[in-house]
Design an enzyme around this catalytic site. Structure first.
Site, mmCIF file in Angstrom:
data_model
loop_
_atom_site.group_PDB
_atom_site.id
_atom_site.type_symbol
_atom_site.label_atom_id
_atom_site.label_comp_id
_atom_site.label_asym_id
_atom_site.label_seq_id
_atom_site.Cartn_x
_atom_site.Cartn_y
_atom_site.Cartn_z
ATOM 1 N N VAL A 126 0.825 -1.213 0.000
ATOM 2 C CA VAL A 126 0.000 0.000 0.000
ATOM 3 C C VAL A 126 0.854 1.254 0.000
ATOM 4 C CG1 VAL A 126 -1.953 -1.095 1.104
ATOM 5 C CG2 VAL A 126 -0.176 -0.086 2.527
ATOM 6 N N ALA A 127 2.130 1.123 0.336
ATOM 7 C CA ALA A 127 3.049 2.267 0.350
ATOM 8 C C ALA A 127 4.458 1.754 0.124
ATOM 9 C CB ALA A 127 2.961 3.023 1.672
ATOM 10 N N ALA A 129 8.669 3.213 -0.067
ATOM 11 C CA ALA A 129 9.668 4.272 0.061
ATOM 12 C C ALA A 129 11.041 3.667 -0.191
ATOM 13 C CB ALA A 129 9.589 4.920 1.432
ATOM 14 N N SER A 130 12.074 4.478 -0.041
ATOM 15 C CA SER A 130 13.424 4.020 -0.395
ATOM 16 C C SER A 130 13.934 2.941 0.554
ATOM 17 C CB SER A 130 14.383 5.208 -0.393
ATOM 18 O OG SER A 130 14.368 5.853 0.862
ATOM 19 N N ILE A 131 13.508 2.985 1.810
ATOM 20 C CA ILE A 131 14.031 2.043 2.800
ATOM 21 C C ILE A 131 13.138 0.820 2.957
ATOM 22 C CG2 ILE A 131 14.614 1.757 5.250
ATOM 23 C CD1 ILE A 131 16.642 3.420 3.756
ATOM 24 N N ALA A 132 11.825 0.983 2.879
ATOM 25 C CA ALA A 132 10.912 -0.124 3.164
ATOM 26 C C ALA A 132 9.595 0.076 2.434
ATOM 27 C CB ALA A 132 10.666 -0.219 4.671
ATOM 28 N N VAL A 134 5.137 -1.203 2.767
ATOM 29 C CA VAL A 134 4.138 -1.635 3.746
ATOM 30 C C VAL A 134 3.065 -2.484 3.068
ATOM 31 C CG1 VAL A 134 2.395 -0.865 5.411
ATOM 32 C CG2 VAL A 134 4.532 0.420 5.142
ATOM 33 N N ASP A 283 9.326 13.787 11.611
ATOM 34 C CA ASP A 283 9.054 13.618 10.185
ATOM 35 C C ASP A 283 7.554 13.766 9.939
ATOM 36 O OD1 ASP A 283 9.785 13.224 7.568
ATOM 37 O OD2 ASP A 283 9.783 11.042 7.680
#
Length: 520
Positions: A126-127, A129-132, A134, A283
């Site tokens: 569902v999401a 990003a560069s690190i992980a 979800v 953040d």
């Protein structure tokens, strides 16, 4: 080694394409070198603003460089304003990785396939990003959860890119006229630590747990619960939160959310984290904030993604409260004194000079109504002024300033009439009261009471021991004095003997000479 070489070639190609060399080398210690480069690279179109070119270059270089740009955007004490503003537009959005890799990571970290761990597991993330990324899932007891999985191979990618950044930082520090002041190698070093901290998802889980505990009895903020039996350094499982993204203002209005209250609550949450807990979510951009629409928690903030948090000790909080209160009372001398007393400005700094600089920088802010004044801009102006006086800006305060700008922008987007000073002033005054007033004295005594409760019963024995030691020390002192007196007498006797002996020998020698003289 070959891959590293090709990566370096790509960085050089992107650097030349977007004219990043022109940005970096404009401050060369040898200006003629820059003129030569401009002549050789005459074919490039560098009409776009330098900040925009830098942002596009970082986006093309990939997620690690995007994150580096995001970190640089928070260092407004180092970056020119136009570049910092443009870098703040960078979005940490990258394509998701193969769900099979995510499943393999879960199996490796938690020791079982997701089908065995969960009642259901959604393969499609569902999401991302560069690190992980979800995935949503459901536990076997029916609770809905979110599963955050670390992107495979990130450590090797980070280590390689950081090594190249360190080389570039070394060149900048050597060649750039302003290189030593900007400390590029230290900035890259901070970024390296920041990224490796993010690689350990257990740190994020611990941060979330701490923030949840801090707001356990609050009706302002919801933080997902961590399911520790399913957490590891590369996979964490947390409560799934339901809400509307805070950036979707029309949906919030349609749902009946009070936008004015939502705006004020956001500021209250932030200042509570800062001045009550000294532990804040650093953040809080719109992508990490939802608003609950469930009846039992309607209108509350929901915080997500706890990879970056800031911590402040009592010293930092005292610095902030004194400076903010002094600013809004226009007591610039107190601002200057606070910097020197804190040790962040050199001790030989003249108070009147620093006071004049702060006044010239910040007085224009107060031409506007208080409700329009930006706390983040006040801190930014303060950092920029401090740079002239060799003030070392603390990293935690830079992180705070960046978060404060996010909160202010978000709050005024929700409610243009938001008066931050009205919301913040009670927190600042309460903090000062707790530090120097009667209320603060009572709280400190209460905090120290458990320690003193153990000491008080021991006071008679401790007093007796102290008196005994004092008596023994006095006896020892008497013995020492007696020994010194005996030594003095012995030294006197030795001197007498030496003088007598020397005189006797001299007399005998003289007598012997006279005797020989008269005999002859």
């Amino acid at each position: 080694m070959l891959m590293k070489f090709f990566r370096l070639l790509k960085i050089l190609r992107v650097t030349l394409r977007y004219g990043i060399d022109e940005i970096a080398l404009s401050g060369l210690k040898v200006p003629r070198t820059m003129q030569l480069l401009e002549a050789v690279m005459f074919w490039r179109d560098l009409s776009a603003p330098r900040g925009e070119r830098l942002r596009k270059a970082l986006e093309e270089l990939g997620p690690i460089f995007v994150k580096f740009g995001q970190v640089l955007s928070t260092r407004r004490d180092l970056m020119p304003p136009d570049i910092a503003e443009e870098l703040s537009l960078l979005q940490d959005r990258v394509p998701s990785f193969d769900p099979d890799l995510a499943i393999a990571q879960i199996k490796k970290s938690l020791g079982a396939h997701p089908d065995e761990l969960f009642a259901s597991f959604e393969r499609q993330p569902v999401a991302s990003a560069s690190i992980a990324q979800v995935h949503f899932a459901t536990l076997k007891d029916g609770r809905e959860v979110a599963v955050k999985v670390l992107r495979p191979g990130m450590k090797d990618t980070i280590d390689k890119d950081i090594a190249l950044m360190q080389v570039a930082a070394g060149w900048l520090e050597t060649l750039w006229a302003d290189g030593k002041r900007l400390k590029p190698r230290e900035v890259v070093g901070e970024f390296d630590k920041y990224l490796h901290d993010e690689l350990d998802l257990m740190r994020e889980a611990a941060n979330a747990s701490q923030l949840r505990r801090n707001f356990a009895n609050s009706d302002l903020l919801l933080v997902p619960e961590m399911h520790w039996d399913y957490c590891s350094p590369s996979v964490i499982v947390m409560e799934r939160m339901h809400g509307i993204p805070i950036s979707q203002i029309e949906r919030l209005r349609e749902a009946g959310v009070d936008m004015g209250k939502l705006s004020r609550d956001g500021v209250t949450i932030f200042f509570t984290q800062v001045f009550r807990d000294g532990f804040f979510h650093a953040d809080m951009h719109p992508g990490n904030i939802l608003v609950s629409t469930r009846p039992e928690t309607f209108g509350r903030y929901i915080a997500l993604d706890f990879g970056i948090v800031g911590t402040l000790n009592d010293f930092d909080k005292d610095y902030l409260s004194q400076n903010f209160l002094a600013f809004f009372q226009r007591d610039y001398k107190r601002v200057a004194e606070a910097h020197i007393e804190s040790g962040w400005a050199p001790k030989d700094t003249r108070v009147d000079e620093l006071e004049a600089a702060v006044r010239a920088c910040c007085e224009p802010i107060f031409d506007r109504p208080l409700r329009d004044i930006s706390f983040g801009q006040v801190l930014l102006r303060l950092f920029q002024t401090s740079r002239r006086f060799n003030v070392e800006v603390q990293p935690q305060l830079v992180l705070l300033q960046k978060t404060l700008l996010n909160i202010e922008g978000l709050g005024r987007q929700l409610d243009p009439d938001l008066d931050l000073w009205k919301t913040a002033k009670p927190f600042l005054e309460r903090w000062m009261s707790e530090q120097v007033g009667w209320r603060g004295l009572k709280q400190k005594l209460a905090a120290e009471a458990p320690r003193y409760s153990h000491i008080f019963p021991q006071l008679p024995r401790l007093a007796h021991q102290a008196l005994t030691r004092l008596s023994e020390e006095k006896d020892d002192q008497k013995v020492l004095l007696a020994m010194l007196e005996e030594q003095r007498k012995t030294n006197l006797l030795l001197r007498t003997i030496i003088f007598f002996g020397a005189g006797l020998i001299s007399g005998l020698i003289i007598a012997q000479i006279l005797f020989r003289h008269y005999v002859h």
